[in-house]
Design a protein around this motif. Structure first.
Motif, short mmCIF file in Angstrom:
data_model
loop_
_atom_site.label_atom_id
_atom_site.label_comp_id
_atom_site.label_asym_id
_atom_site.label_seq_id
_atom_site.Cartn_x
_atom_site.Cartn_y
_atom_site.Cartn_z
N THR A 21 0.83 -1.21 0.00
CA THR A 21 0.00 0.00 0.00
C THR A 21 0.86 1.25 0.00
O THR A 21 0.63 2.19 -0.77
CB THR A 21 -0.93 0.00 1.23
N GLU A 22 1.87 1.28 0.86
CA GLU A 22 2.73 2.45 0.95
C GLU A 22 3.49 2.69 -0.34
O GLU A 22 3.59 3.84 -0.82
CB GLU A 22 3.70 2.30 2.12
N TYR A 23 4.02 1.63 -0.94
CA TYR A 23 4.75 1.80 -2.19
C TYR A 23 3.84 2.29 -3.31
O TYR A 23 4.22 3.15 -4.11
CB TYR A 23 5.44 0.50 -2.60
N ALA A 24 2.62 1.75 -3.38
CA ALA A 24 1.68 2.20 -4.40
C ALA A 24 1.34 3.67 -4.20
O ALA A 24 1.27 4.45 -5.17
CB ALA A 24 0.42 1.35 -4.36
N HIS A 25 1.17 4.08 -2.95
CA HIS A 25 0.87 5.48 -2.66
C HIS A 25 2.03 6.39 -3.03
O HIS A 25 1.84 7.58 -3.31
CB HIS A 25 0.52 5.65 -1.19
N ARG A 26 3.25 5.85 -3.02
CA ARG A 26 4.42 6.64 -3.38
C ARG A 26 4.72 6.60 -4.88
O ARG A 26 5.75 7.10 -5.32
CB ARG A 26 5.64 6.15 -2.60
N SER A 50 -4.84 3.60 -9.09
CA SER A 50 -5.14 4.06 -10.44
C SER A 50 -4.08 3.58 -11.43
O SER A 50 -2.92 3.41 -11.09
CB SER A 50 -5.21 5.59 -10.45
N GLY A 51 -4.52 3.37 -12.66
CA GLY A 51 -3.61 3.03 -13.74
C GLY A 51 -2.90 1.71 -13.59
O GLY A 51 -1.79 1.54 -14.10
N GLY A 52 -3.51 0.77 -12.87
CA GLY A 52 -2.86 -0.53 -12.70
C GLY A 52 -1.61 -0.47 -11.88
O GLY A 52 -0.68 -1.26 -12.07
N ARG A 53 -1.55 0.46 -10.93
CA ARG A 53 -0.35 0.64 -10.12
C ARG A 53 -0.01 -0.61 -9.30
O ARG A 53 1.14 -0.92 -9.06
CB ARG A 53 -0.54 1.83 -9.18
#
Length: 230
Positions: A21-26, A50-53
């Motif tokens: 979660t944290e990496y996706a948010h970054r 978003s965007g298949g992150r």
């Protein structure tokens, strides 16, 4: 410019899910793995990002054929981070009472399989990338003054000398072994055994993993980027 990509093994819940979660948010592209086909928090993250992150892959890392299949599926990807969070514990049983089957299960899951992952995916990790395995304070031989959790301790101590062997052919890459799940932990887990507020912990753990990315060498660190004795 392409986003950096992190492969995080064991992201269905708790610590691994928090990292994903944290990496996706970054802004990192995150490939997370879960065992089986049941819905998990990672699926929710994949739908929300978003965007298949964030994407979901099925993997039981104790099964070599599944590791090989995932390696094949990701053959064209370049990873900036490979991080293995998956682990098991079976309670504080005196070593004399531990069945051989339990010892084998813990050692295969906590020691052998993470090393297999590191070896299998080594060529996909970019020069200057990071490979890490979640460890534990209980994996430190120097800090084992009270005993207990004998099998778990053995499983967490075993990858450390082997990590040193794995990193020798790839000195340009940083082999990074993260340390024990800190307190407070994300919430009650089989490993932490207690409930606490996790909001400050997740960013610090990611900061620790990323702070010296690209620096060669093997490190055993806690979530505050402090060295833990072997």
């Amino acid at each position: 410019m392409n986003a950096k990509t992190a492969l995080i093994v064991g992201t269905s819940r708790t610590l691994g899910l928090g990292l994903a979660t944290e990496y996706a948010h970054r802004g990192r592209d995150v490939i997370g793995t879960v065992r089986g086909d049941r819905r998990t928090g990672l699926h929710d993250l994949a739908e929300e990002a978003s965007g298949g992150r964030a994407t979901v892959e099925s993997l039981d890392m104790t099964k070599p054929e599944q590791v090989a299949a995932l390696r094949e599926r990701l053959a064209e990807r370049t990873l900036d981070l490979l991080f293995v969070d998956a682990a098991v514990t079976r309670g504080s049983i005196p070593i004399g009472d531990v069945p051989a089957e339990m010892f084998v299960e813990v050692m295969v899951t906590n020691a052998l399989s993470p090393m297999h992952m590191a070896e299998s995916f080594r060529s996909l990790v970019a020069p200057g990338g990071t490979s890490g395995i979640i460890s534990s304070r209980q994996g430190s031989v120097s800090l084992n003054t009270n005993g207990g959790q004998d099998v778990y301790r053995a499983g967490k101590a075993a990858p450390e000398p082997a990590d040193a062997q794995l990193r020798r052919p790839v000195r340009r890459r940083r082999a990074h072994t993260a340390a024990h799940p800190p307190r407070p932990c994300p919430h009650r887990t089989r490993r932490s055994g207690r409930t606490a507020d996790h909001r400050p912990v997740r960013p610090r753990r990611v900061d620790t993993i990323d702070r010296d990315s690209g620096e060669p060498g093997l490190k055993f660190l806690n979530h505050q980027d402090q060295p833990v004795p072997w």
